[in-house]
Write an enzyme that holds these catalytic residues in place. Structure first.
Site, PDB file in Angstrom:
ATOM      1  N   GLN A  26      52.812  62.254  47.270  1.00 50.62           N
ATOM      2  CA  GLN A  26      54.260  62.308  47.105  1.00 50.62           C
ATOM      3  C   GLN A  26      54.845  61.103  46.375  1.00 50.62           C
ATOM      4  O   GLN A  26      55.963  61.176  45.861  1.00 50.62           O
ATOM      5  CB  GLN A  26      54.926  62.468  48.477  1.00 50.62           C
ATOM      6  CG  GLN A  26      54.575  63.795  49.145  1.00 50.62           C
ATOM      7  CD  GLN A  26      55.213  63.961  50.503  1.00 50.62           C
ATOM      8  OE1 GLN A  26      54.689  63.515  51.511  1.00 50.62           O
ATOM      9  NE2 GLN A  26      56.377  64.601  50.551  1.00 50.62           N
ATOM     10  N   HIS A  46      49.681  71.889  38.352  1.00 52.93           N
ATOM     11  CA  HIS A  46      49.380  72.057  36.926  1.00 52.93           C
ATOM     12  C   HIS A  46      49.165  73.524  36.556  1.00 52.93           C
ATOM     13  O   HIS A  46      49.586  73.981  35.503  1.00 52.93           O
ATOM     14  CB  HIS A  46      48.134  71.245  36.537  1.00 52.93           C
ATOM     15  CG  HIS A  46      48.359  69.770  36.625  1.00 52.93           C
ATOM     16  ND1 HIS A  46      47.338  68.855  36.656  1.00 52.93           N
ATOM     17  CD2 HIS A  46      49.507  69.038  36.692  1.00 52.93           C
ATOM     18  CE1 HIS A  46      47.837  67.624  36.738  1.00 52.93           C
ATOM     19  NE2 HIS A  46      49.152  67.720  36.756  1.00 52.93           N
ATOM     20  N   ASP A  59      52.482  63.908  39.007  1.00 49.36           N
ATOM     21  CA  ASP A  59      51.711  63.135  38.015  1.00 49.36           C
ATOM     22  C   ASP A  59      52.158  61.677  37.968  1.00 49.36           C
ATOM     23  O   ASP A  59      51.337  60.768  37.873  1.00 49.36           O
ATOM     24  CB  ASP A  59      51.855  63.735  36.609  1.00 49.36           C
ATOM     25  CG  ASP A  59      51.086  65.042  36.465  1.00 49.36           C
ATOM     26  OD1 ASP A  59      50.517  65.515  37.476  1.00 49.36           O
ATOM     27  OD2 ASP A  59      51.053  65.596  35.352  1.00 49.36           O
ATOM     28  N   ARG A  84      53.741  53.128  57.057  1.00 54.05           N
ATOM     29  CA  ARG A  84      52.765  54.221  57.145  1.00 54.05           C
ATOM     30  C   ARG A  84      52.602  54.834  55.759  1.00 54.05           C
ATOM     31  O   ARG A  84      53.578  55.314  55.177  1.00 54.05           O
ATOM     32  CB  ARG A  84      53.248  55.284  58.129  1.00 54.05           C
ATOM     33  CG  ARG A  84      52.350  56.508  58.152  1.00 54.05           C
ATOM     34  CD  ARG A  84      52.822  57.567  59.143  1.00 54.05           C
ATOM     35  NE  ARG A  84      51.934  58.713  59.100  1.00 54.05           N
ATOM     36  CZ  ARG A  84      52.306  59.958  58.815  1.00 54.05           C
ATOM     37  NH1 ARG A  84      53.577  60.240  58.571  1.00 54.05           N
ATOM     38  NH2 ARG A  84      51.426  60.934  58.771  1.00 54.05           N
ATOM     39  N   HIS A 129      46.492  63.263  54.092  1.00 50.89           N
ATOM     40  CA  HIS A 129      47.836  63.844  54.039  1.00 50.89           C
ATOM     41  C   HIS A 129      47.857  64.893  52.919  1.00 50.89           C
ATOM     42  O   HIS A 129      48.549  64.733  51.918  1.00 50.89           O
ATOM     43  CB  HIS A 129      48.883  62.747  53.841  1.00 50.89           C
ATOM     44  CG  HIS A 129      50.297  63.150  54.185  1.00 50.89           C
ATOM     45  ND1 HIS A 129      51.093  62.433  55.061  1.00 50.89           N
ATOM     46  CD2 HIS A 129      51.076  64.181  53.777  1.00 50.89           C
ATOM     47  CE1 HIS A 129      52.290  63.010  55.164  1.00 50.89           C
ATOM     48  NE2 HIS A 129      52.308  64.068  54.385  1.00 50.89           N
ATOM     49  N   ASN A 173      47.419  64.285  58.902  1.00 50.13           N
ATOM     50  CA  ASN A 173      48.846  64.560  58.995  1.00 50.13           C
ATOM     51  C   ASN A 173      49.070  66.059  59.082  1.00 50.13           C
ATOM     52  O   ASN A 173      48.709  66.807  58.176  1.00 50.13           O
ATOM     53  CB  ASN A 173      49.594  64.034  57.776  1.00 50.13           C
ATOM     54  CG  ASN A 173      51.094  64.295  57.905  1.00 50.13           C
ATOM     55  OD1 ASN A 173      51.747  63.712  58.771  1.00 50.13           O
ATOM     56  ND2 ASN A 173      51.635  65.187  57.094  1.00 50.13           N
ATOM     57  N   GLU A 174      49.659  66.496  60.172  1.00 51.81           N
ATOM     58  CA  GLU A 174      50.141  67.867  60.338  1.00 51.81           C
ATOM     59  C   GLU A 174      49.133  68.953  59.991  1.00 51.81           C
ATOM     60  O   GLU A 174      49.339  69.724  59.042  1.00 51.81           O
ATOM     61  CB  GLU A 174      51.405  68.096  59.507  1.00 51.81           C
ATOM     62  CG  GLU A 174      52.572  67.260  59.938  1.00 51.81           C
ATOM     63  CD  GLU A 174      53.852  67.628  59.195  1.00 51.81           C
ATOM     64  OE1 GLU A 174      53.846  68.557  58.363  1.00 51.81           O
ATOM     65  OE2 GLU A 174      54.866  66.988  59.473  1.00 51.81           O
ATOM     66  N   ASN A 314      55.332  64.075  64.325  1.00 46.77           N
ATOM     67  CA  ASN A 314      56.353  64.239  63.290  1.00 46.77           C
ATOM     68  C   ASN A 314      57.399  65.223  63.796  1.00 46.77           C
ATOM     69  O   ASN A 314      57.063  66.344  64.176  1.00 46.77           O
ATOM     70  CB  ASN A 314      55.737  64.808  62.008  1.00 46.77           C
ATOM     71  CG  ASN A 314      54.703  63.881  61.390  1.00 46.77           C
ATOM     72  OD1 ASN A 314      54.549  62.738  61.811  1.00 46.77           O
ATOM     73  ND2 ASN A 314      53.997  64.377  60.398  1.00 46.77           N
ATOM     74  N   TYR A 316      61.435  66.858  63.248  1.00 49.84           N
ATOM     75  CA  TYR A 316      62.631  66.972  62.406  1.00 49.84           C
ATOM     76  C   TYR A 316      63.739  67.825  63.004  1.00 49.84           C
ATOM     77  O   TYR A 316      64.910  67.526  62.850  1.00 49.84           O
ATOM     78  CB  TYR A 316      62.265  67.581  61.040  1.00 49.84           C
ATOM     79  CG  TYR A 316      61.435  66.671  60.169  1.00 49.84           C
ATOM     80  CD1 TYR A 316      60.041  66.637  60.263  1.00 49.84           C
ATOM     81  CD2 TYR A 316      62.044  65.825  59.242  1.00 49.84           C
ATOM     82  CE1 TYR A 316      59.278  65.802  59.471  1.00 49.84           C
ATOM     83  CE2 TYR A 316      61.289  64.989  58.432  1.00 49.84           C
ATOM     84  CZ  TYR A 316      59.914  64.969  58.552  1.00 49.84           C
ATOM     85  OH  TYR A 316      59.166  64.136  57.761  1.00 49.84           O
ATOM     86  N   GLU A 381      56.883  60.477  61.847  1.00 48.16           N
ATOM     87  CA  GLU A 381      57.871  60.951  60.865  1.00 48.16           C
ATOM     88  C   GLU A 381      59.100  61.479  61.575  1.00 48.16           C
ATOM     89  O   GLU A 381      59.001  62.141  62.603  1.00 48.16           O
ATOM     90  CB  GLU A 381      57.323  62.104  60.012  1.00 48.16           C
ATOM     91  CG  GLU A 381      56.362  61.690  58.945  1.00 48.16           C
ATOM     92  CD  GLU A 381      55.886  62.878  58.106  1.00 48.16           C
ATOM     93  OE1 GLU A 381      56.624  63.891  57.990  1.00 48.16           O
ATOM     94  OE2 GLU A 381      54.761  62.799  57.600  1.00 48.16           O
TER      95      GLU A 381
HETATM   96  C1  PNW Z   1      56.373  66.797  56.696  1.00 44.85           C
HETATM   97  N1  PNW Z   1      58.644  72.819  57.480  1.00 44.85           N
HETATM   98  O1  PNW Z   1      56.140  68.092  56.349  1.00 44.85           O
HETATM   99  C2  PNW Z   1      55.338  66.063  55.875  1.00 44.85           C
HETATM  100  O2  PNW Z   1      54.438  65.328  56.646  1.00 44.85           O
HETATM  101  C3  PNW Z   1      55.894  65.266  54.750  1.00 44.85           C
HETATM  102  O3  PNW Z   1      54.906  65.098  53.781  1.00 44.85           O
HETATM  103  C4  PNW Z   1      57.135  65.935  54.219  1.00 44.85           C
HETATM  104  O4  PNW Z   1      57.628  65.339  53.064  1.00 44.85           O
HETATM  105  C5  PNW Z   1      58.168  65.897  55.316  1.00 44.85           C
HETATM  106  O5  PNW Z   1      57.689  66.452  56.519  1.00 44.85           O
HETATM  107  C6  PNW Z   1      59.469  66.608  54.954  1.00 44.85           C
HETATM  108  O6  PNW Z   1      59.245  67.957  54.715  1.00 44.85           O
HETATM  109  C7  PNW Z   1      56.833  69.194  56.683  1.00 44.85           C
HETATM  110  O7  PNW Z   1      58.573  73.728  56.636  1.00 44.85           O
HETATM  111  C8  PNW Z   1      56.672  70.285  55.839  1.00 44.85           C
HETATM  112  O8  PNW Z   1      59.272  72.991  58.516  1.00 44.85           O
HETATM  113  C9  PNW Z   1      57.265  71.461  56.118  1.00 44.85           C
HETATM  114  C10 PNW Z   1      58.025  71.575  57.229  1.00 44.85           C
HETATM  115  C11 PNW Z   1      58.199  70.499  58.079  1.00 44.85           C
HETATM  116  C12 PNW Z   1      57.609  69.296  57.800  1.00 44.85           C
END
Ligand code: PNW
Length: 477
Positions: A26, A46, A59, A84, A129, A173-174, A314, A316, A381
């Site tokens: 990223q 690509h 890239d 991290r 990741h 990661n995830e 992580n 959100y 995260e």
């Molecule tokens: C995480 N969803 O991914 C990742 O670890 C990061 O790389 C990413 O940039 C960040 O959260 C924000 O998206 C996710 O679809 C990807 O719910 C997808 C989801 C949630 C987290």
């Protein structure tokens, strides 16, 4: 449990670690620089750029391959205690295998790690990741169990080269997100359409690799290097849409978090029983002789349970959940038996899946503490997306509200959270959303080849929080 009355619930405990996070694909760019091999995100962006919203790629991304000192400077200015980041497997091992080590890749991470330490910032390193070397995808990728061995060999190269200075490691990661990359041909790389099969096989390989890496570190490095190893799991909280739908959300937790967490963090060392029964049942109904969810053998159980020093998490957002069946036959969605939605009242972000639901963090942390005996948790995260700009008031609110809920979980509920890294230090390549969604606390101008970084309002507020180690008065109710 709880702490003594009068304890300040808006202050971070002594020793609590605060910082920010990124991931290699990223931010790094340098996709073919100095001997790096091709990975599955290079290939996807690509060859099938149509999958990415703005048809762009990593890239150059933030060009952190060249500008890492800028990143260190901003971390330092913020008062971050740790950073991290993830290591690009194909930058270290261009073909995925350990017979050919790319010294330029080793040099790059040595320079980054040393710069961090020189500035008093501790590295916390994600081993994987999502940027699998293409050569290993050519062998079938994560559904192929042999990748557990190759991944372990790669991890050994990292411990050998960086383990004298890196003391916090995250194996994966995830897994939940990249196993889904084997459940659809319009998804994340490698975008392979084997739902309900390739995703569960991926999950098995990841569990095997994680456990083997943990045991290998114990045998070969731990005594000398004294580091800690965890895995970063992702989950969305599932709030029952009504009181009689609790079982649907519990099932969701078991499928989406439990399938990875239970074998490692519970004493059973095995999958939780609910997914096992449901996938067995569905597999039989579909006419299969064996379950699509591979069995964990007694030997594997012994090897897996307890292979952690901490649980990376992580977090959100939240969903509403109820009983019901969606998805094709077969699919994990159908196996789970929960239908998800979002509450229209929850504030939106730039990402369709991400709404602002701060209290859900406290509930989810409590769920983990109850399910797995209150393990040490590192929130690896947490963050918010918008469409860019320095005046990111919504992100400021997001961080202060989520941190307040995390502190309630710590101080009032006694959940053992010991660290937090904000996602993300920088605006960056947001996978299939390209550069259309921005998660950074530092703005990056992707039209300028020099990729200048500018701290946003949120970076200033995090600076205040990192330095005072409490939530500022003006954000308290
Ligand atoms: C995480 N969803 O991914 C990742 O670890 C990061 O790389 C990413 O940039 C960040 O959260 C924000 O998206 C996710 O679809 C990807 O719910 C997808 C989801 C949630 C987290």
């Amino acid at each position: 449990i709880g702490f003594a009355a009068g304890h300040d619930n808006t202050t971070f405990p002594d020793g609590f670690l605060l910082g920010a996070a990124t991931a290699s694909y990223q931010i790094e760019g340098g996709w073919n620089a100095d001997g790096k091999g091709v990975n599955i995100w290079d290939t996807l962006t690509h060859e099938r750029s149509i999958y990415v919203e703005d048809k762009y790629n990593g890239d150059l991304a933030d060009d952190s391959y060249n500008l890492y000192m800028e990143d260190v400077k901003h971390l330092k200015n913020m008062g971050a205690q740790l950073y991290r980041f993830s290591i690009s497997w194909a930058r270290i091992l261009p073909e995925g295998h350990d017979y050919k080590i790319n010294e330029a890749g080793i040099d790059y991470y040595n320079r980054l790690i040393n710069a961090l330490l020189d500035n008093g910032i501790e590295p916390i390193v994600t081993i994987y990741h999502w940027d699998l070397p293409q050569k290993l995808q050519d062998l079938g990728g994560w559904p192929n169990i042999v990748l557990a061995t190759y991944n372990e060999n790669y991890a050994r190269v990292l411990f050998k080269n960086f383990g004298d200075r890196v003391k916090l490691w995250i194996t994966f990661n995830e897994p939940r997100t990249f196993m889904a990359a084997y459940a659809s041909d319009t998804g994340m790389a490698p975008s392979i359409n084997t739902p309900g099969i390739g995703d569960y096989l991926t999950s098995r390989t990841v569990l095997t690799a994680h456990a083997n890496i943990y045991r290998m570190y114990e045998r070969e490095f731990k005594q000398q290097q004294k580091g800690k190893i965890g895995i970063s799991l992702w989950n969305v909280w599932c709030e029952p849409i009504s009181t009689n739908q609790v079982d649907a959300c519990e099932r969701y937790q078991q499928f989406h978090l439990g399938l990875r967490a239970h074998p490692i963090f519970s004493e059973s060392g095995n999958y939780p029983s609910v997914p096992v029964k449901r996938v067995d049942h569905n597999s039989r109904a579909e006419g299969l002789t064996s379950s699509r969810l591979p069995k964990i053998t007694p030997e594997e159980v012994n090897c897996r349970t307890g292979t952690y020093d901490f649980l990376g998490f992580n977090f959100y957002t939240s969903n509403l959940g109820k009983r019901g069946v969606t998805g094709g036959i077969p699919s994990k969605g159908r196996d789970t038996g929960a239908i998800l939605s979002q509450d229209a009242e929850w504030p939106e972000s730039a990402s369709s899946w991400l709404r602002v639901v701060p209290w859900a963090l406290r509930k989810q942390l409590n769920w983990i503490a109850n399910a797995y005996g209150n393990p040490p948790i590192f929130v690896t995260e947490n963050g918010y997306s918008d469409y860019g700009g320095l005046n990111d008031t919504s992100r400021v609110l997001y961080y202060s509200e989520y941190m307040k809920e995390m502190l309630k979980a710590i101080h009032i509920d006694g959940v053992n959270v010991f660290g937090y890294t904000a996602w993300s230090l920088l605006d960056n390549f947001e996978w299939l959303a390209g550069y259309t969604e921005r998660f950074g606390v530092c703005d990056v101008d992707f039209d300028d080849p020099n990729r200048p970084r500018i701290p946003k309002e949120s970076a200033k507020v995090l600076t205040e929080i990192f330095n005072t180690r409490k939530i500022p008065e003006r954000f308290l109710d």
